[in-house]
Design an enzyme around this catalytic site. Structure first.
Site, PDB file in Angstrom:
ATOM      1  N   HIS A   8      19.129  -2.126 -27.384  1.00  0.00           N
ATOM      2  CA  HIS A   8      19.146  -3.595 -27.244  1.00  0.00           C
ATOM      3  C   HIS A   8      20.577  -4.144 -27.272  1.00  0.00           C
ATOM      4  CE1 HIS A   8      16.531  -7.426 -27.906  1.00  0.00           C
ATOM      5  NE2 HIS A   8      17.662  -7.716 -27.235  1.00  0.00           N
ATOM      6  N   ARG A  45      12.198  -7.973 -22.858  1.00  0.00           N
ATOM      7  CA  ARG A  45      11.595  -7.719 -24.167  1.00  0.00           C
ATOM      8  C   ARG A  45      10.666  -6.517 -24.060  1.00  0.00           C
ATOM      9  NH1 ARG A  45      15.139 -10.176 -25.893  1.00  0.00           N
ATOM     10  NH2 ARG A  45      15.122 -12.111 -27.098  1.00  0.00           N
TER      11      ARG A  45
HETATM   12  P1  NAP Z   1      15.437 -18.136 -18.380  1.00  0.00           P
HETATM   13  O1  NAP Z   1      16.694 -18.818 -17.989  1.00  0.00           O
HETATM   14  O2  NAP Z   1      14.470 -18.853 -19.244  1.00  0.00           O
HETATM   15  O3  NAP Z   1      14.714 -17.708 -17.001  1.00  0.00           O
HETATM   16  C1  NAP Z   1      13.432 -17.196 -16.983  1.00  0.00           C
HETATM   17  C2  NAP Z   1      13.022 -16.891 -15.549  1.00  0.00           C
HETATM   18  O4  NAP Z   1      11.727 -16.260 -15.571  1.00  0.00           O
HETATM   19  C3  NAP Z   1      12.889 -18.124 -14.675  1.00  0.00           C
HETATM   20  O5  NAP Z   1      13.340 -17.862 -13.387  1.00  0.00           O
HETATM   21  C4  NAP Z   1      11.383 -18.385 -14.670  1.00  0.00           C
HETATM   22  O6  NAP Z   1      10.901 -19.027 -13.504  1.00  0.00           O
HETATM   23  C5  NAP Z   1      10.860 -16.968 -14.706  1.00  0.00           C
HETATM   24  N1  NAP Z   1       9.487 -16.928 -15.242  1.00  0.00           N
HETATM   25  C6  NAP Z   1       9.058 -17.313 -16.469  1.00  0.00           C
HETATM   26  N2  NAP Z   1       7.729 -17.147 -16.577  1.00  0.00           N
HETATM   27  C7  NAP Z   1       7.309 -16.673 -15.378  1.00  0.00           C
HETATM   28  C8  NAP Z   1       6.043 -16.335 -14.847  1.00  0.00           C
HETATM   29  N3  NAP Z   1       4.913 -16.451 -15.576  1.00  0.00           N
HETATM   30  N4  NAP Z   1       5.982 -15.899 -13.568  1.00  0.00           N
HETATM   31  C9  NAP Z   1       7.110 -15.800 -12.820  1.00  0.00           C
HETATM   32  N5  NAP Z   1       8.339 -16.104 -13.268  1.00  0.00           N
HETATM   33  C10 NAP Z   1       8.436 -16.537 -14.531  1.00  0.00           C
HETATM   34  O7  NAP Z   1      15.739 -16.747 -19.100  1.00  0.00           O
HETATM   35  P2  NAP Z   1      17.097 -15.906 -19.079  1.00  0.00           P
HETATM   36  O8  NAP Z   1      18.158 -16.597 -19.858  1.00  0.00           O
HETATM   37  O9  NAP Z   1      17.407 -15.524 -17.673  1.00  0.00           O
HETATM   38  O10 NAP Z   1      16.678 -14.625 -19.958  1.00  0.00           O
HETATM   39  C11 NAP Z   1      15.527 -13.854 -19.669  1.00  0.00           C
HETATM   40  C12 NAP Z   1      15.171 -13.021 -20.879  1.00  0.00           C
HETATM   41  O11 NAP Z   1      16.116 -11.959 -21.035  1.00  0.00           O
HETATM   42  C13 NAP Z   1      15.255 -13.741 -22.235  1.00  0.00           C
HETATM   43  O12 NAP Z   1      14.098 -14.510 -22.474  1.00  0.00           O
HETATM   44  C14 NAP Z   1      15.416 -12.601 -23.209  1.00  0.00           C
HETATM   45  O13 NAP Z   1      14.146 -12.177 -23.677  1.00  0.00           O
HETATM   46  C15 NAP Z   1      16.045 -11.492 -22.374  1.00  0.00           C
HETATM   47  N6  NAP Z   1      17.415 -11.149 -22.825  1.00  0.00           N
HETATM   48  C16 NAP Z   1      17.675  -9.861 -23.199  1.00  0.00           C
HETATM   49  C17 NAP Z   1      18.947  -9.509 -23.585  1.00  0.00           C
HETATM   50  C18 NAP Z   1      19.290  -8.100 -23.959  1.00  0.00           C
HETATM   51  O14 NAP Z   1      20.341  -7.861 -24.554  1.00  0.00           O
HETATM   52  N7  NAP Z   1      18.470  -7.129 -23.626  1.00  0.00           N
HETATM   53  C19 NAP Z   1      19.969 -10.467 -23.607  1.00  0.00           C
HETATM   54  C20 NAP Z   1      19.674 -11.763 -23.221  1.00  0.00           C
HETATM   55  C21 NAP Z   1      18.377 -12.106 -22.823  1.00  0.00           C
HETATM   56  P3  NAP Z   1      11.376 -20.514 -13.121  1.00  0.00           P
HETATM   57  O15 NAP Z   1      12.834 -20.394 -12.707  1.00  0.00           O
HETATM   58  O16 NAP Z   1      10.518 -20.883 -11.991  1.00  0.00           O
HETATM   59  O17 NAP Z   1      11.195 -21.353 -14.355  1.00  0.00           O
HETATM   60  C1  GLV Z   2      18.866 -10.973 -26.576  1.00  0.00           C
HETATM   61  O1  GLV Z   2      17.964 -10.212 -26.519  1.00  0.00           O
HETATM   62  C2  GLV Z   2      18.748 -12.380 -26.302  1.00  0.00           C
HETATM   63  O2  GLV Z   2      17.631 -12.873 -26.131  1.00  0.00           O
HETATM   64  O3  GLV Z   2      19.800 -13.045 -26.268  1.00  0.00           O
END
Ligand code: NAP
Ligand code: GLV
Length: 309
Positions: free
Chosen positions: A272, A224
């Site tokens: 994005h 983000r």
């Molecule tokens: P997720 O499954 O919720 O994983 C989040 C990870 O971040 C987990 O490993 C978590 O640790 C870690 N984390 C959270 N807070 C933390 C902190 N304070 N300190 C250290 N580590 C922390 O999320 P995801 O599905 O992988 O997606 C991540 C983000 O990518 C989304 O929230 C979204 O904003 C972004 N995204 C962007 C796009 C795009 O097109 N650009 C697409 C999809 C997603 P734990 O494992 O220990 O809980």
């Molecule tokens: C895209 O940014 C998502 O959070 O899926």
């Protein structure tokens, strides 16, 4: 009872069709065309207008249309009683793996510079490190960060990852918690942000963090825009603290025409698009969650509102 689709900046017809294909008996409405607000029990939402979510008295749950839920948890109109869930899909993982691998190879092999050299007819070979000598660090080892880390390790990069809780991932050096962040950063040249946006991670990509990276270094932000302090990035680039940034997400989207990022050669901007949710890939899990919520059962991919993801 109905399922409401809310996404003011998108055409939600393909979503309605995909959900209807999953279950033709569903009553689906697309905001703002809502026949009776009292009938809405479940919503799928993306960048909903403010002051909207508290106007559905029987809403039980809301699914984010994507992986991130910051637009929901940061919404003051979100009632406490509403359960939040997200989507998880192999196609989201695959797209993110493609995007990040592409950026990393471009940076390591100077491909962006070669594209620019071709435009001015310059034949100039640049040296590049071997993959094993490039330290990649991934902030966040969740649904997306973990497979991204595994893929980069498989390609041959030296990969580290940082998360809140401890992890054990083959061929990835793992670090957890604020105490271990400096050690993680100290072995990172290409830093990839795949954290959820929470009060703890807001503005995490700041000057203090940049200074702890190995030199030369690049930042890839695919999470983000609010993770990044824009002015700190400009300062760090100008003063040689970091070499470049590859950004897919921004504090303001679309990135305003006058934003400083547009005119920087060492900042790559994409709109994005790293990983886009395809309706047909997640329709089944949304319909299942809708039905689970109607019967008062625990939802899949439920968000922990206390930790913010
Ligand atoms: P997720 O499954 O919720 O994983 C989040 C990870 O971040 C987990 O490993 C978590 O640790 C870690 N984390 C959270 N807070 C933390 C902190 N304070 N300190 C250290 N580590 C922390 O999320 P995801 O599905 O992988 O997606 C991540 C983000 O990518 C989304 O929230 C979204 O904003 C972004 N995204 C962007 C796009 C795009 O097109 N650009 C697409 C999809 C997603 P734990 O494992 O220990 O809980
Ligand atoms: C895209 O940014 C998502 O959070 O899926």
């Amino acid at each position: 009872m109905s399922l409401l689709l809310i996404a003011p900046d998108r055409d939600m017809t393909p979503w309605s069709e995909a959900l209807q294909a999953e279950d033709p008996n569903l009553d689906i409405e697309i905001w703002p065309n809502v026949s009776d607000k009292k009938n809405v029990q479940f919503a799928v939402s993306w960048n909903q207008p403010k002051h909207l979510l508290d106007s559905y008295p029987n809403m039980k749950a809301i699914s984010s249309l994507g992986a991130g839920v910051d637009h929901l948890l940061g919404d003051e109109a979100l009632p406490e009683s509403v359960t939040i869930c997200r989507v998880v899909a192999p196609s989201l993982v695959q797209q993110m793996k493609e995007y990040v691998l592409g950026t990393v190879i471009n940076i390591q092999r100077n491909l962006v510079q070669y594209i620019r050299q071709k435009d001015i007819g310059r034949w100039e070979a640049r040296s590049h490190p071997l993959a094993k000598d490039v330290g990649i660090g991934i902030l966040g080892l969740g649904e997306l960060g973990r497979p991204v880390a595994q893929q980069l390790a498989q390609v041959g990069y030296t990969v580290s990852g940082w998360s809140r809780s401890e992890k054990n991932i083959d061929h990835v050096n793992t670090f957890a918690g604020a105490d271990q962040l400096p050690n993680f950063l100290g072995q990172t040249q290409i830093l990839i942000c795949l954290l959820p946006l929470t009060p703890e991670t807001n503005n995490i990509l700041d000057l203090d963090l940049f200074k702890q990276l190995q030199n030369p270094s690049w930042i890839i932000n695919v999470a983000r825009g609010e993770h990044l302090v824009d002015e700190d990035l400009i300062y760090a680039l100008d003063s040689g603290i970091i070499d470049g940034a590859w950004l897919d997400v921004f504090n303001e989207e679309p990135l305003p025409n006058k934003h400083a990022f547009w005119n920087r050669e060492n900042i790559i901007v994409t709109p994005h698009i790293a990983s886009i949710t395809k309706p047909s890939e997640v329709a089944d899990q949304i319909v299942e969650n809708y039905k689970l919520s109607l019967s008062g059962m625990e939802l899949n991919y439920k968000v922990d509102r206390d930790i913010g993801y």
